[in-house]
Every structure is written in structure tokens, then in C-alpha cells.
Design an enzyme around this catalytic site. Structure first.
Site, PDB file in Angstrom:
ATOM      1  N   ASP A 375       8.236  73.753  67.736  1.00  0.00           N
ATOM      2  CA  ASP A 375       8.821  73.221  68.962  1.00  0.00           C
ATOM      3  C   ASP A 375       7.776  73.056  70.064  1.00  0.00           C
ATOM      4  OD1 ASP A 375      11.449  72.316  69.863  1.00  0.00           O
ATOM      5  OD2 ASP A 375      11.126  73.726  71.504  1.00  0.00           O
ATOM      6  N   THR A 501      17.549  56.912  74.422  1.00  0.00           N
ATOM      7  CA  THR A 501      16.772  58.105  74.072  1.00  0.00           C
ATOM      8  C   THR A 501      17.490  59.004  73.072  1.00  0.00           C
ATOM      9  OG1 THR A 501      15.355  59.835  74.998  1.00  0.00           O
ATOM     10  CG2 THR A 501      17.555  59.590  75.963  1.00  0.00           C
TER      11      THR A 501
END
Ligand SMILES: *[C@@H]1O[C@H](CO)[C@@H](O)[C@H](O)[C@H]1NC(C)=O
Ligand SMILES: *[C@@H]1O[C@H](CO)[C@@H](O)[C@H](O)[C@H]1NC(C)=O
Ligand SMILES: *[C@@H]1O[C@H](CO)[C@@H](O)[C@H](O)[C@H]1NC(C)=O
Length: 511
Positions: A375, A501
Site C-alpha cells: 500500500d 476515478t
């Protein structure tokens, strides 16, 4: 989707160690790898159906499945986020039965009711865009999938209903909206500033709604908020041409800082500058000019190469004379953005730089044990954790957060790279990532976020499956292997759709 500043999983706790790995290694070895693109596209469809079946069985019409405990959660106001977010993917995959279930659900949502705070940004990119995209696809190239026109029309009616519930957010002295809303009291969280990405990632959806309804009030709200981002004041809010600070005063639209990055919190502001130009080059050429400035400054000032791996390119961030050598999975949309801008504007330098960013993101995937990227990571030689020295020397980065929460951005940029260059290597990377996610995250009912991509089986599983698994991971993995179609990303200026998005394809204005 972009922007999350903190992991949604923090509060959920670890549950994974008791969960069995879905299949034994022998089985994995014996399994026949699909070899044709059609077979690979079908394998992605199988994974989508697996997650959809689990969601239907245990969670629908709640927002999401809890994929370890086989329960449900409502992190997005309880309006059925996974269903709405899955719609455009189900349409593209031609799953008429799934599409019909979602359409019947959408028609029943009461967007005026929720007991939780509403995020203007999250609600816009998941729900509003999900419905607008479904409408654009079903009115357009997928019109043969559903014959109940009334249900299709409901998508637009409900989009308008939702925007009418949300629009009070823009009623501020400047027109820069509050993000965190109480839709019952028409209240807000009392914030004095709003973030760059949450302010600058509304304009596509709110403009599309106006273009479809013929009522320009929504477009005006989105574009007024954006106007402060296009003309940043004071000058300290724009440390490099086109690269701007991360928060904006709601009172007067002035930038409150000059902290620059493409990371979560800033990301999709840059993404939408070039996408608005793709949506309508006539109305949004200023947005394109701002993206070009930002892109050129990014190459000049933010591109960074790790000491042990000078072949890799990551984007650093900048604040007040200091560079921070760290990046995020969220940031990996950047390659796709440069490639899209490069092909649309015929700028090979942007495409080449985008491909360097894509290579860097692939390196974060193929350096770990699970072949899924972390991440967040860093490459500051002064900050290498002592237990990662070897890994850093070999991989070129160290892992700051090893979680994988089903994010799409790396696969998304591979997809753009494949569509625009035609090179098979990028499609192979999509496939590798998809297979790794399927192996590491899959549970009996869906897919779970995992705690550590550099441990066997991803460490522990979190009891969490974000709706963007359906909207984004499944869609980009499928599109990379499926035939050309109107909704696919095209080379040059031939696009008929532009992806929001959250990976919902919105039909371009002039089409
Ligand atoms: C929203 O406002 C109403 C009315 O003032 C209040 O009852 C409710 O608790 C608030 N909701 C949230 C999520 O704060
Ligand atoms: C791993 O990533 C690097 C950097 O993008 C790339 O050059 C290499 O080909 C990748 N390895 C594999 C096996 O795909
Ligand atoms: C995904 O995992 C399932 C369950 O183990 C398996 O049956 C399927 O073949 C896998 N798909 C791919 C493409 O590896």
C-alpha cells in the site's frame, strides 16, 4: 478510486489467521493456466461472478460483503454501494441478469435517508458516476442488454435525485464545497478547508449530469469549485507551475498550503484535468493546459530514482523545500494519466515517462512474495528499516505498509500502457497481478484485503471487501483481455468514453 488518506481497515482488526488458504499448492500447480485472451477474460468474469454471488448471498442490498465472516457492512450510507459500483462492470461483461438486479435496486434507493455522514466525494465517484455510466452504456453501445427502458431512465432520475440531495454542500462563501455532510440537517463537519482531490474530483460527474439533463446548475457547481484550483492563489499555493497545494480554504477559495504530491488526497485532481479535456476538448482546454504544466513540472521536479535501483522511477512529494521519498499504491494511477495525456496530445515524452512510472509500479508488485504490491513504500536511504536492508538493496524500495486493500491503480496503468502501446508485456502484467490477487485474497464468498503482501498468503485477511473491487479491479482486468469496444481506451483522440476515478466509463460530450 483515489484519495483515501488512511486505510479503511484500521478499525476492523485482523481476522485472517484462522482462515484457510483457499486451495492447496498441489492444486495450484495442477490448475491449467488459461492461454488465450478470451480464456483469461472468462477467468476474470468467473472471479467477478464469485464475488457477486457471495455479495448476493450474504450482503445485498447492504453496501458490502464482509468476505471472511460472510456478513455485511454499510460503509457508504447503506444505499447498496457494491451493487451500484458493480453496474458498469456487469454491463461491459454482458451479464444481463446481474444488470437487471442492480437496475431494480437503483430504482428503489432513497438517497434522502441515511444515519451516517455522507462524503460528497465518495458518493459522487461511486454512486453518481456508477449510475451515470450505466445510463451512458445502456443508452449507447450496450443498448441491447436491457429492454426495460423505464429502468434505464431511472438511472438518470436517481442521479438527479442524488445530486439534489448533495448540492447544498456547495453553498459556501466561495463555492468550494464541504466534503463531510449531514444530509438530514443539511449540515457539515465544520471544516474550514477542503482537500485538493475531494474538491477537484467532482467536475466530470456533475458536468455529465448537466449535459444529460439539460439543467446546467450541477455543472456550474462543480466548475465553480474547480475554478480556484485552476487559478491557484496565493502564489505559495503553486510551488512549481501546475503543481498545487493540498488544501483549499472553504471561505475564500485560497490555497492553505503548498504541499505537493500525486499521492492520496491530491491524486485525482491531476487525473481529472486531462480527463475533462478528453470529455470535451472545446470546453475544457484550460484544464488541459493546467495538466500539461503539472506533468512537465512533475517530470522536472518529482521524478526520483532509488539509489540501489536507478532503473526505477517513482514520484516523490515536495513541501517547503523538502522532498519526501515515499509513494503509494494509490499514486500508481500516475502512469495511466501520463499515457492518456501523451496519446491524446500526441506527446511521446509524456507516454515514455508514463511507461517509466508503470515499470516502477510493476517493480513494487514483482518484488514481493505474493507478487502484489504494498500500500505504501519508501526509498529514502536514511530511513531503510533494519530488517529490510536486503530487500531494499534488491528491490529498490522498502515497504512502509504491506497491506493490499483490493486497490486497482497498478492494474489500471498497465491497462492504459497496453491499450496505447499495444505491447503484450503490459497485458501480461495485468494477468500476473490478477492471478496473484485471486490466489492471495480469495475467500469462499469473495475477496478480502490482506495485511502483508510480503508474507505467505498475504499475512492475515481483513474482513473487508471495498466496492471498488467490482468497479475497478475486475473491470480493468477484464478489459485488458477482452475485444475492442466503444468503451475501451483508444489511442490518440479516438475515445468515445472516459473513465471516472472509480473506473466508470462516461460517454464523452461530443460523441
Ligand atoms: C444529522 O443531523 C440530525 C438532525 O440534527 C441528527 O439527528 C443526526 O444525528 C445527524 N447525523 C449525523 C450522522 O451526525
Ligand atoms: C519486474 O519489474 C521490472 C521493473 O518494471 C521489470 O523490468 C521486470 O521485467 C519485471 N519482471 C517480471 C518477471 O515481469
Ligand atoms: C481463481 O481462484 C479459483 C479458486 O481457487 C480458481 O478456481 C481459479 O482457477 C482461479 N483463477 C485463476 C485465473 O487463477
Amino acid at each position: 478510486m483515489r484519495v483515501l488518506l488512511s486505510l479503511p481497515i484500521a478499525a476492523l482488526g485482523l481476522v485472517g489467521s484462522t482462515v484457510a488458504y483457499p486451495y492447496g499448492e498441489t492444486e495450484a500447480v495442477l490448475r491449467q493456466e488459461p492461454s488465450t485472451n478470451q480464456a483469461k477474460a472468462d477467468a476474470v468474469k468467473e472471479a467477478f461472478q464469485h464475488a457477486w454471488d457471495g455479495y448476493m448471498k450474504y450482503a445485498f442490498p447492504h453496501d458490502e460483503l464482509t468476505p471472511v465472516s460472510n456478513g455485511h457492512a454499510d460503509s457508504r450510507n447503506g444505499w447498496g454501494a457494491s451493487a451500484v459500483d458493480a453496474l458498469s462492470t456487469a454491463v461491459i461483461m454482458g451479464k444481463a441478469d446481474v444488470v437487471n438486479i442492480i437496475l431494480e435496486h437503483v430504482a428503489k434507493i432513497d438517497f434522502s435517508k441515511t444515519s451516517d455522514t455522507v462524503s460528497l466525494f465518495e458518493t459522487t465517484i461511486r454512486y453518481l458516476a456508477g449510475m451515470l455510466s450505466g445510463y451512458d452504456l445502456l443508452q449507447g453501445p450496450a443498448s441491447d442488454l436491457v429492454n426495460n427502458q423505464k429502468l434505464i431512465d431511472e438511472l438518470l432520475t436517481q442521479s438527479k435525485n442524488l445530486a439534489d440531495v448533495l448540492k447544498f454542500a456547495f453553498d459556501t462563501p466561495s463555492g468550494v464545497p464541504y466534503n463531510n455532510l449531514n444530509i438530514t440537517s443539511k449540515g457539515n463537519d465544520g471544516a474550514t478547508t477542503n482537500g485538493l482531490a475531494v474538491t477537484g474530483t467532482l467536475v466530470l460527474e456533475w458536468t455529465r449530469l448537466s449535459d444529460l439533463t439539460g439543467n446546467d446548475e450541477y455543472a456550474k457547481l462543480g466548475q465553480k469549485a474547480e475554478s480556484y484550483l485552476l487559478d491557484p492563489q496565493p502564489s505559495s499555493g503553486e510551488p512549481f507551475p501546475g503543481l498545487v497545494g493540498s488544501s483549499i480554504n472553504i471561505g475564500d477559495g485560497q490555497f492553505a498550503d503548498g504541499s505537493v504530491s500525486w499521492n492520496g488526497g491530491d491524486d485525482s485532481f491531476y487525473e481529472y484535468l486531462i480527463k475533462m479535456y478528453v470529455y470535451d476538448p472545446k470546453r475544457f482546454s484550460t484544464y488541459k493546459d493546467r495538466w500539461v504544466l503539472a506533468a512537465e513540472s512533475t517530470i522536472k521536479h518529482l521524478a526520483s530514482h532509488p539509489q540501489p535501483r536507478s532503473d526505477l522511477t517513482f514520484l516523490s512529494s515536495y513541501n517547503n523545500g523538502n522532498y519526501d521519498l515515499s509513494s503509494q499504491h494509490l499514486t500508481c494511477f500516475d502512469g495511466g494519466s501520463f499515457i492518456l495525456g501523451g496519446t491524446v496530445l500526441d506527446r511521446q515524452d509524456f507516454i515514455d515517462f508514463g511507461l517509466q512510472l508503470v515499470d516502477g509500479c510493476e517493480a513494487t508488485y514483482n518484488s514481493t512474495l505474493t507478487k502484489i504490491g504494498p500500500d505504501s513504500w519508501g526509498w529514502d536511504p536514511k530511513k531503510v528499516p533494519s530488517d529490510q536492508k536486503d530487500f531494499y538493496e534488491r528491490a529498490g524500495f522498502y515497504i512502509s505498509s504491506g497491506a493490499y486493500v483490493l486497490r486497482p491503480e497498478v492494474i489500471e496503468s498497465f491497462y492504459y500502457a497496453h491499450r496505447v502501446t499495444g505491447k503484450e508485456i503490459y497485458r501480461d502484467w495485468v494477468w500476473n497481478a490478477f492471478v496473484a490477487i485471486n490466489e492471495t485474497c480469495r475467500t469462499d464468498s469473495g475477496f478480502a484485503a490482506v495485511s502483508n503482501v510480503n508474507k505467505a498468503n498475504g499475512g492475515s485477511k481483513y474482513d473487508n471487501q471495498e466496492s471498488f473491487l467490482f468497479a475497478e479491479v475486475m473491470k480493468y482486468s477484464y478489459l485488458a483481455h477482452s475485444e475492442d469496444a466503444a468503451w475501451q481506451v483508444q489511442r490518440g483522440s479516438k475515445n468515445s468514453f472516459v473513465f471516472n476515478t472509480e473506473a466508470h466509463p462516461i460517454r464523452i460530450a461530443s460523441d
